[in-house]
Write an enzyme that holds these catalytic residues in place. Structure first.
Site, short mmCIF file in Angstrom:
data_model
loop_
_atom_site.label_atom_id
_atom_site.label_comp_id
_atom_site.label_asym_id
_atom_site.label_seq_id
_atom_site.Cartn_x
_atom_site.Cartn_y
_atom_site.Cartn_z
N SER A 82 -25.00 -58.75 -19.91
CA SER A 82 -25.08 -58.31 -18.52
C SER A 82 -25.25 -56.80 -18.41
O SER A 82 -26.16 -56.25 -19.01
CB SER A 82 -23.84 -58.83 -17.80
OG SER A 82 -24.12 -59.00 -16.46
N LYS A 125 -27.88 -54.39 -20.69
CA LYS A 125 -28.74 -53.25 -20.32
C LYS A 125 -28.41 -52.10 -21.28
O LYS A 125 -29.29 -51.41 -21.81
CB LYS A 125 -28.48 -52.79 -18.88
CG LYS A 125 -28.49 -53.91 -17.80
CD LYS A 125 -28.24 -53.34 -16.40
CE LYS A 125 -27.53 -54.25 -15.40
NZ LYS A 125 -28.15 -55.45 -14.97
N TRP A 134 -30.02 -64.62 -10.60
CA TRP A 134 -29.78 -63.22 -10.22
C TRP A 134 -30.46 -62.28 -11.23
O TRP A 134 -31.01 -61.25 -10.88
CB TRP A 134 -28.27 -62.99 -10.15
CG TRP A 134 -27.81 -61.72 -9.54
CD1 TRP A 134 -27.02 -60.77 -10.13
CD2 TRP A 134 -28.04 -61.25 -8.21
NE1 TRP A 134 -26.77 -59.75 -9.26
CE2 TRP A 134 -27.39 -60.01 -8.07
CE3 TRP A 134 -28.78 -61.75 -7.11
CZ2 TRP A 134 -27.41 -59.26 -6.90
CZ3 TRP A 134 -28.81 -61.00 -5.94
CH2 TRP A 134 -28.13 -59.78 -5.85
N HIS A 184 -24.54 -67.54 -16.00
CA HIS A 184 -24.41 -66.17 -16.50
C HIS A 184 -23.13 -66.07 -17.34
O HIS A 184 -22.03 -66.09 -16.79
CB HIS A 184 -24.34 -65.26 -15.27
CG HIS A 184 -24.32 -63.81 -15.56
ND1 HIS A 184 -25.45 -63.11 -15.90
CD2 HIS A 184 -23.31 -62.90 -15.55
CE1 HIS A 184 -25.14 -61.84 -16.08
NE2 HIS A 184 -23.84 -61.69 -15.86
C1 GTR Z 1 -23.71 -58.04 -11.51
C2 GTR Z 1 -24.86 -57.11 -11.48
C3 GTR Z 1 -25.79 -57.39 -12.62
C4 GTR Z 1 -25.06 -57.65 -13.93
C5 GTR Z 1 -23.65 -58.17 -13.77
C6 GTR Z 1 -22.65 -57.88 -14.87
O1 GTR Z 1 -22.89 -57.98 -10.42
O2 GTR Z 1 -25.50 -57.28 -10.27
O3 GTR Z 1 -26.76 -56.40 -12.73
O4 GTR Z 1 -25.15 -56.57 -14.78
O5 GTR Z 1 -23.01 -57.70 -12.64
O6 GTR Z 1 -22.73 -56.88 -15.56
O7 GTR Z 1 -21.72 -58.67 -14.97
#
Ligand code: GTR
Length: 345
Positions: free
Chosen positions: A184, A188, A275, A327
């Site tokens: 997540s 990045k 997402w 996710h």
């Molecule tokens: C979310 C965010 C994403 C992702 C995620 C995370 O809320 O919108 O970009 O990186 O968090 O890191 O858990």
């Protein structure tokens, strides 16, 4: 079909690695903090007694850097197989400092022969707009930064590179099999870490989506507008100008993954993670393939269609999978990347 989809996006053409990294840092993540003037570490041996049934060395390591004459330290956690030889290793940028962790199966990884060096991102600097603590506090006077100064993702990437400094001092690690990973926001971060540091031989991002693995032009789910509203501190202030202006950007996320070439990239997506947008994560893999091919390597080898759950593309130096479920950084993601690594390293 995939080539046409990309063509319609009118992505900025690839530039040299140096130029792409310059644009990404100036416009999106901020410039990574400088390398430390000095770095040192202290180790606590047998941090977890008898870890992995006595088949692993377990240590806590305090890594201390000197930057601009100031000192900054954070802890990392290390598991290394005891058996003879040089071991491949993961540097894991983690949400927690647990070893093992529910998303970081250090013991299974040890059984597969991997060493694991992990750290908790918030031990570097907090995940919010406070630029006065941790590494941010050392870099910025009173928490004030300039338009192109490092955001939090760039700081976490810098920390992963310090763990790499430490890893290079260990002769039981195999530097030709040095992998960085994260999930997540930390996926990045893993891509930025590998893109800006050629010591890593693979960058692995899990479900990283917006401003990570996914191309922003035409992306569904999270947008630059949303991420800049909710998490402005992950990026440099310059990134704000691209809210609702994706098509005006002189870059896109294909620059990030392409900056890892010719080293390996692995991008993992989850079916229900709309997402993050799995299609646009896979399109990055397709886009960067031309960079690998120009370097005499194979990029993504796949069927000419968008991904479906169960897909696993492991033939080329760019690996991709889409698993079912949401996710999450799951065992299935780990097992698939291990399979890719065994094929290529
Ligand atoms: C979310 C965010 C994403 C992702 C995620 C995370 O809320 O919108 O970009 O990186 O968090 O890191 O858990």
């Amino acid at each position: 079909m995939l080539k046409e989809l990309l063509k319609e996006k009118n992505l900025p053409p690839f530039l040299s690695r140096e130029e792409m990294l310059e644009i990404l840092q100036r416009e999106e993540y901020g410039y990574l903090p400088p390398k430390p003037e000095r770095i040192s570490w202290t180790e606590t041996e047998q941090f977890i007694p008898n870890f992995c049934a006595g088949r692993a060395i377990s240590k806590k390591v305090e890594i201390t850097s000197c930057i601009n004459g100031k000192t900054f330290a954070f802890p990392a956690y290390v598991t290394i197989p005891k058996k003879e030889g040089k071991h491949p290793f993961f540097i894991c940028i983690n949400f927690r400092d647990n070893v093992p962790d529910r998303c970081l199966p250090s013991e299974e990884l040890n059984d597969y022969g991997f060493a694991v060096l992990s750290f908790c991102y918030q031990d570097v600097t907090t995940d919010n707009g406070d630029f006065t603590n941790g590494l941010a506090g050392v870099l910025y006077e009173n928490g004030k930064r300039e338009e192109t100064s490092a955001g939090k993702i760039a700081m976490w990437a810098w920390a992963a590179q310090r763990v790499m400094d430490y890893a290079q001092s260990l002769d039981n690690l195999d530097q030709s099999r040095a992998f960085v990973c994260g999930h997540s926001r930390l996926g990045k971060t893993a891509l930025l870490t590998a893109a800006t540091d050629e010591r890593f031989t693979l960058g692995f991002s899990n479900d990283s989506g917006c401003s990570g693995a996914a191309i922003s032009r035409g992306k569904v789910g999270e947008s630059i507008d949303f991420i800049c509203e909710k998490f402005p501190f992950w990026f440099c202030e310059n990134y704000q100008q691209y809210r609702k202006r994706e098509t005006d950007m002189p870059f896109d996320q294909h620059y990030l993954a392409a900056s890892i070439a010719p080293r390996a990239v692995y991008i993992a997506s989850a079916e229900e993670d709309t997402w993050a947008d799995p299609n646009h994560e896979m399109l990055t893999c397709v886009a960067i393939s031309e960079v690998y091919e120009a370097m005499g390597k194979k990029g993504l080898i796949c069927e000419d269609r968008l991904p479906k759950a169960g897909d696993e593309f492991h033939e080329g130096c760019v690996g991709y999978h889409l698993r079912s479920g949401c996710h999450y950084f799951s065992r299935e993601d780990w097992l698939k990347v291990i399979k890719f690594i065994h094929k290529h390293f």
